[in-house]
Motif scaffolding. Structure first.
Motif, short mmCIF file in Angstrom:
data_model
loop_
_atom_site.label_atom_id
_atom_site.label_comp_id
_atom_site.label_asym_id
_atom_site.label_seq_id
_atom_site.Cartn_x
_atom_site.Cartn_y
_atom_site.Cartn_z
N ASN A 124 0.84 -1.19 0.00
CA ASN A 124 0.00 0.00 0.00
C ASN A 124 0.88 1.25 0.00
O ASN A 124 1.80 1.37 0.81
CB ASN A 124 -0.91 0.00 1.24
N ALA A 125 0.58 2.18 -0.89
CA ALA A 125 1.44 3.36 -1.07
C ALA A 125 1.48 4.26 0.16
O ALA A 125 2.48 4.94 0.40
CB ALA A 125 0.94 4.17 -2.28
N LEU A 126 0.43 4.26 0.96
CA LEU A 126 0.39 5.12 2.14
C LEU A 126 0.96 4.43 3.38
O LEU A 126 1.78 5.01 4.09
CB LEU A 126 -1.05 5.57 2.43
N THR A 127 0.53 3.20 3.62
CA THR A 127 0.91 2.52 4.86
C THR A 127 2.21 1.72 4.76
O THR A 127 2.83 1.39 5.77
CB THR A 127 -0.21 1.56 5.31
N GLY A 128 2.60 1.38 3.53
CA GLY A 128 3.80 0.58 3.36
C GLY A 128 3.61 -0.87 3.75
O GLY A 128 4.57 -1.61 3.95
N ARG A 129 2.36 -1.30 3.83
CA ARG A 129 2.07 -2.69 4.23
C ARG A 129 1.41 -3.46 3.09
O ARG A 129 0.75 -2.88 2.24
CB ARG A 129 1.18 -2.71 5.48
N ASN A 130 1.58 -4.78 3.14
CA ASN A 130 0.91 -5.64 2.17
C ASN A 130 0.51 -6.94 2.84
O ASN A 130 0.68 -7.10 4.06
CB ASN A 130 1.82 -5.88 0.95
N THR A 131 0.00 -7.87 2.05
CA THR A 131 -0.50 -9.13 2.59
C THR A 131 0.23 -10.31 1.95
O THR A 131 0.53 -10.28 0.75
CB THR A 131 -2.01 -9.27 2.32
N HIS A 147 11.00 3.91 -4.01
CA HIS A 147 10.22 3.37 -5.12
C HIS A 147 8.88 4.08 -5.34
O HIS A 147 7.97 3.51 -5.95
CB HIS A 147 9.99 1.86 -4.91
N GLN A 148 8.75 5.30 -4.83
CA GLN A 148 7.53 6.06 -5.08
C GLN A 148 7.85 7.46 -5.59
O GLN A 148 8.95 7.97 -5.36
CB GLN A 148 6.70 6.16 -3.80
N LYS A 149 6.89 8.03 -6.26
CA LYS A 149 7.06 9.41 -6.72
C LYS A 149 7.04 10.35 -5.52
O LYS A 149 6.50 10.00 -4.46
CB LYS A 149 5.94 9.75 -7.71
N PRO A 150 7.63 11.55 -5.66
CA PRO A 150 7.81 12.45 -4.52
C PRO A 150 6.56 12.71 -3.69
O PRO A 150 6.62 12.71 -2.45
CB PRO A 150 8.31 13.74 -5.18
N LEU A 151 5.42 12.92 -4.32
CA LEU A 151 4.21 13.22 -3.56
C LEU A 151 3.80 12.05 -2.68
O LEU A 151 3.54 12.22 -1.48
CB LEU A 151 3.05 13.59 -4.51
N LYS A 152 3.76 10.85 -3.26
CA LYS A 152 3.38 9.67 -2.49
C LYS A 152 4.42 9.38 -1.40
O LYS A 152 4.07 8.97 -0.29
CB LYS A 152 3.22 8.46 -3.40
N ALA A 153 5.68 9.59 -1.72
CA ALA A 153 6.73 9.37 -0.72
C ALA A 153 6.58 10.32 0.44
O ALA A 153 6.74 9.94 1.61
CB ALA A 153 8.10 9.52 -1.38
#
Length: 309
Positions: free
Chosen positions: A136-143, A245-251
């Motif tokens: 997930n781009a915001l939380t940095g978590r996955n399943t 690995h994310q664009k500046p805004l998402k990072a």
């Protein structure tokens, strides 16, 4: 199937017994197309002769300094001669289906990295890994797909694209390394395989889970033991991976999320659990070292977290 050489690369860190069991599982396969490379990290003893009593032509690189998981694997890459590279944890055990389905898949498909079905050694019908969802781009978590499931569903025996491969068992064509580079060393411990998976995507290669292949992992099904070392590396490397690995805004949004939610929440949990101050220091140091990585890259110390051992 042709007898293309397969280089199995594993890293031992002061745990000879586990590595010996790993080598025994390879010997049982009775194959002549394997090149087995052990990166033996042990400051006090060279285990080469012990390993050769089990697998006489094993290639051992003994180093005394803990240079990290990635750097150790890269030593194996440097000397490997196989067409296929199989990176396996030394706390895994191979079965008769651990190799051929992966090799066959790579021969027939133009893909990046692939991983087999990983099952718990002590509960051999329970899945640990059958693929990963996207982080997930915001939380940095996955399943983790299939985690703790009984290995009864047909879907887990199929092959399908997965965002990330699993660091305990991953294979690729050696030619792929020329495209994506060797394993990234800035992490030292944790998140290397996620970064490598992402680099595969960057060169237009998809990563796959191959359900016909299986390997057993001696990791406990219970929640892993907490340590200040893990506290440091997980937060630092998670942040480095996400920002990298994310664009500046998402990072930026991710960093704000970590700063305002993740770090305060984790601090409260550590305090409620009455964890030693070392844990809190590890968390805070990991957070700031991740930020410093992007400001002072040349001064980044990959193994700084070892002080929390």
């Amino acid at each position: 199937m042709g007898k293309d050489l397969i280089s199995i690369i594993t890293v031992n860190y002061k745990n000879r017994k586990i590595t010996e069991e790993f080598l025994h599982s390879i010997v049982k396969l009775d194959r002549n197309d394997l090149e087995v490379i052990v990166i033996d990290v042990d400051p006090s003893f060279d285990n080469t002769q012990h390993y050769r009593k089990i697998f006489f032509n094993v290639i051992v690189i003994h180093i005394e300094e803990n240079i990290g998981f990635s750097a150790a694997n890269n030593l194996g890459i440097d000397i490997s001669t196989g067409s296929f590279l199989y990176f396996t944890n030394n706390d895994t055990e191979l079965t008769i289906t651990s190799i051929d389905p992966l090799v066959t898949f790579l021969k027939n498909n133009d893909v990046g990295f692939i991983s087999p079905k990983i099952k718990y050694y002590d509960s051999k019908n329970i899945i640990q890994y059958a693929g990963y969802t996207k982080v997930n781009a915001l939380t940095g978590r996955n399943t983790t797909i299939g985690e703790f499931c009984q290995d009864e569903k047909k879907e887990f025996s199929k092959s399908y694209e997965t965002t990330y491969i699993h660091g305990a068992a991953m294979m690729c064509k050696k030619a792929l390394i020329e495209e994506v580079g060797k394993m990234p060393t800035e992490y030292f411990l944790y998140y290397e395989e996620l970064d490598w998976s992402s680099k595969s995507h960057e060169v237009g290669k998809k990563n796959w889970y191959v359900g016909a292949a299986e390997i057993y992992h001696k990791e406990s099904m219970s929640v892993g033991k907490e340590s200040s070392l893990k506290e440091y590396f997980i937060i630092r490397n998670r942040m480095i991976f996400m920002i990298k690995h994310q664009k500046p805004l998402k990072a930026t949004l991710f960093v704000l999320y970590c700063s305002c939610i993740v770090i305060p929440k984790r601090l409260i949990i550590l305090l409620l659990k009455r964890k030693p101050t070392k844990f809190i220091n590890a968390l805070i140091n990991g957070y700031f070292d991740a930020l410093k990585f992007f400001i002072f890259k040349k001064r980044h110390i990959p193994n700084r977290g070892l002080k929390f051992l």
